[in-house]
Design an enzyme around this catalytic site. Sequence first.
Site, short mmCIF file in Angstrom:
data_model
loop_
_atom_site.label_atom_id
_atom_site.label_comp_id
_atom_site.label_asym_id
_atom_site.label_seq_id
_atom_site.Cartn_x
_atom_site.Cartn_y
_atom_site.Cartn_z
N THR A 124 0.85 -1.20 0.00
CA THR A 124 0.00 0.00 0.00
C THR A 124 0.88 1.24 0.00
O THR A 124 1.62 1.49 0.96
CB THR A 124 -0.93 -0.03 1.24
OG1 THR A 124 -1.74 -1.19 1.15
CG2 THR A 124 -1.80 1.22 1.31
N PHE A 158 -6.96 -5.98 -0.86
CA PHE A 158 -8.07 -5.58 0.01
C PHE A 158 -8.36 -6.70 1.01
O PHE A 158 -9.51 -7.03 1.28
CB PHE A 158 -9.32 -5.26 -0.82
CG PHE A 158 -9.09 -4.21 -1.88
CD1 PHE A 158 -9.07 -2.86 -1.53
CD2 PHE A 158 -8.88 -4.55 -3.20
CE1 PHE A 158 -8.85 -1.88 -2.50
CE2 PHE A 158 -8.65 -3.58 -4.18
CZ PHE A 158 -8.64 -2.25 -3.84
N LEU A 159 -7.30 -7.33 1.51
CA LEU A 159 -7.47 -8.51 2.36
C LEU A 159 -7.89 -8.13 3.77
O LEU A 159 -7.31 -7.22 4.36
CB LEU A 159 -6.16 -9.30 2.44
CG LEU A 159 -5.48 -9.66 1.12
CD1 LEU A 159 -4.13 -10.30 1.39
CD2 LEU A 159 -6.37 -10.60 0.34
N GLU A 161 -8.00 -9.43 7.66
CA GLU A 161 -7.43 -10.46 8.54
C GLU A 161 -8.51 -11.42 8.95
O GLU A 161 -9.66 -11.03 9.17
CB GLU A 161 -6.84 -9.80 9.79
CG GLU A 161 -5.48 -9.24 9.53
CD GLU A 161 -4.75 -8.88 10.81
OE1 GLU A 161 -4.18 -7.80 10.84
OE2 GLU A 161 -4.78 -9.69 11.76
N CYS A 266 -4.61 -1.48 9.42
CA CYS A 266 -4.76 -0.73 8.16
C CYS A 266 -5.46 0.62 8.25
O CYS A 266 -4.95 1.61 7.74
CB CYS A 266 -5.51 -1.59 7.16
SG CYS A 266 -4.51 -2.93 6.57
C1 UDX Z 1 -9.35 -3.82 6.75
C2 UDX Z 1 -10.11 -3.75 5.40
O1 UDX Z 1 -11.42 -4.30 5.58
C3 UDX Z 1 -9.35 -4.50 4.31
O2 UDX Z 1 -10.01 -4.37 3.07
C4 UDX Z 1 -7.94 -3.90 4.21
O3 UDX Z 1 -7.18 -4.53 3.22
C5 UDX Z 1 -7.24 -4.00 5.57
O4 UDX Z 1 -8.04 -3.33 6.57
P1 UDX Z 1 -9.05 -5.63 8.68
O5 UDX Z 1 -8.20 -4.60 9.34
O6 UDX Z 1 -8.59 -7.02 8.61
O7 UDX Z 1 -9.34 -5.19 7.16
O8 UDX Z 1 -10.43 -5.64 9.46
P2 UDX Z 1 -11.95 -5.28 9.21
O9 UDX Z 1 -12.74 -6.52 9.18
O10 UDX Z 1 -12.11 -4.33 8.10
O11 UDX Z 1 -12.27 -4.53 10.60
C6 UDX Z 1 -11.51 -3.40 11.04
C7 UDX Z 1 -12.05 -2.88 12.34
O12 UDX Z 1 -13.33 -2.29 12.16
C8 UDX Z 1 -12.23 -3.94 13.44
O13 UDX Z 1 -11.77 -3.42 14.67
C9 UDX Z 1 -13.72 -4.17 13.47
O14 UDX Z 1 -14.18 -4.59 14.74
C10 UDX Z 1 -14.24 -2.78 13.12
N1 UDX Z 1 -15.58 -2.79 12.51
C11 UDX Z 1 -15.80 -3.42 11.31
C12 UDX Z 1 -16.62 -2.15 13.15
O15 UDX Z 1 -16.46 -1.56 14.23
N2 UDX Z 1 -17.86 -2.17 12.56
C13 UDX Z 1 -18.10 -2.77 11.36
O16 UDX Z 1 -19.24 -2.70 10.89
C14 UDX Z 1 -17.03 -3.42 10.72
#
Ligand code: UDX
Length: 442
Positions: A124, A158-159, A161, A266
């Site tokens: 990124t 756009f992965l 975790e 991220c």
């Molecule tokens: C994110 C992006 O989704 C992904 O596309 C990018 O490549 C990397 O960053 P990730 O960090 O793995 O992925 O987690 P994600 O599932 O997006 O959740 C991030 C945070 O948001 C978590 O703390 C989660 O609890 C919070 N979240 C997510 C909320 O509070 N509400 C939601 O509706 C969704």
Amino acid sequence: MKISIIGTGYVGLTTGIAFAKYGFNVVCVDKVKGKIKSLSNGVAPFYEPGLGKILKKLVDERLIEGSTNLEKAVKNSDVSFICVGTPSLPNGLISLEHVKDAAKDVGKALEKKKGYHLVVVKSTVTPLTTEKIVLALIEKYSKKKVGKDFGICMNPEFLREGNALNDALHPDRVVMGEYDKKSGDILMKLYRNFKCKKMRTKLRTAEMIKYASNSFLATKITFANEMANICEKFGIDVYEVMKGVGLDKRISPYFLNAGCGFGGSCFKKDISAIISASRSKNYTPKLLETVLDMNETQPLQIIRMAESVLGNLKNKKITLLGLSFKPGTDDVRETRALSIAKTLLKKGTKIIAYDPKAMKNFKKLAGHRNIVYAKNAKAALRKVDACIIQTSWEEFKNLRPKDFKVMKTPVVIDGRRTFDNTEIFAKNGIVYLGIGWKNFAI
Ligand code: UDX
């Protein structure tokens, strides 16, 4: 076509596995010998559901291998993906140290390679990095010409975790920024078996799509959090509100779950980077600044709720369930559990913490002082004044009202709307408070 992947972290390894699964020969390169040793034995060097099993199979089938020899890997492949980390600097910008090193090393290897090669940046990076920095370094060190001797693309990832393997194998879309048509055509061939929408665009646009996507997702969550804080004042359940809002196709129901803020490696890193990059061009993105600010204050809603029931939190014993930034991972980067724990400790509260996977990592982050780590959720609840849920792990979803009865005062403060049936608590004499829940009857 043979593929070399530079950097076998989260993105590199998952990308390598996806291409190997679709039949390409992949060599994953890393400077860290331990990672390559582990990978060559078919063992993923980090925890991610499903990755270990598929990696072992692909190693056995000789579709994927590890190497510390970048030059050899590049020379023996047709396409190289740069998948190294771009960590945050104190000023919010990203560090390009590893990207520059990789570009130089790929350039040096290309000097010795005959024939055309495609370089794809997957790390990124903020807009213009691929064309102004990576491309220039490769030309300098390879003594070759872009467009003629090598091509370049920018292909953001756009992965998520916990879902990385599925996201890599079955993405919603593949975005391909291309220097020229020839570069893009090769990348299209690599993705030919991926059944999803594919978008071809300019290098800088692809870089920006990654930042715009993460900025939007984080903004969407922050919007839901803002609505939650308003709903609470009117005795309205924000989850019901967002269900109604999400029925609108233009909005969609995803990422509207209110809670105590977003964590993870991220969102904060990317938003900080795009804010700093914009500022360097004399534009201040006020909306994004507010998103980051609000995300810092959102966990304090939990503390406020605890105080509303328990009063002064000094010497109170509070259980903190869930330390990872989201369920399904041991990752604690930017976890809201840390802000909650730090605030409680400042107030003189005693914390009993538990997480099914992330305790080891959280201990490194928060230390041991005044935090007692429990064996399981039920043990963590014994004789405490309240319980805060920060991550909605399955183990917590399965807790029943009787499990909370072992608390000194049964008060459950839910930062993630863990339970489908929240009415059951009151029926069992348990005080239940949640972000954006109708906490106080009006
Ligand atoms: C994110 C992006 O989704 C992904 O596309 C990018 O490549 C990397 O960053 P990730 O960090 O793995 O992925 O987690 P994600 O599932 O997006 O959740 C991030 C945070 O948001 C978590 O703390 C989660 O609890 C919070 N979240 C997510 C909320 O509070 N509400 C939601 O509706 C969704």
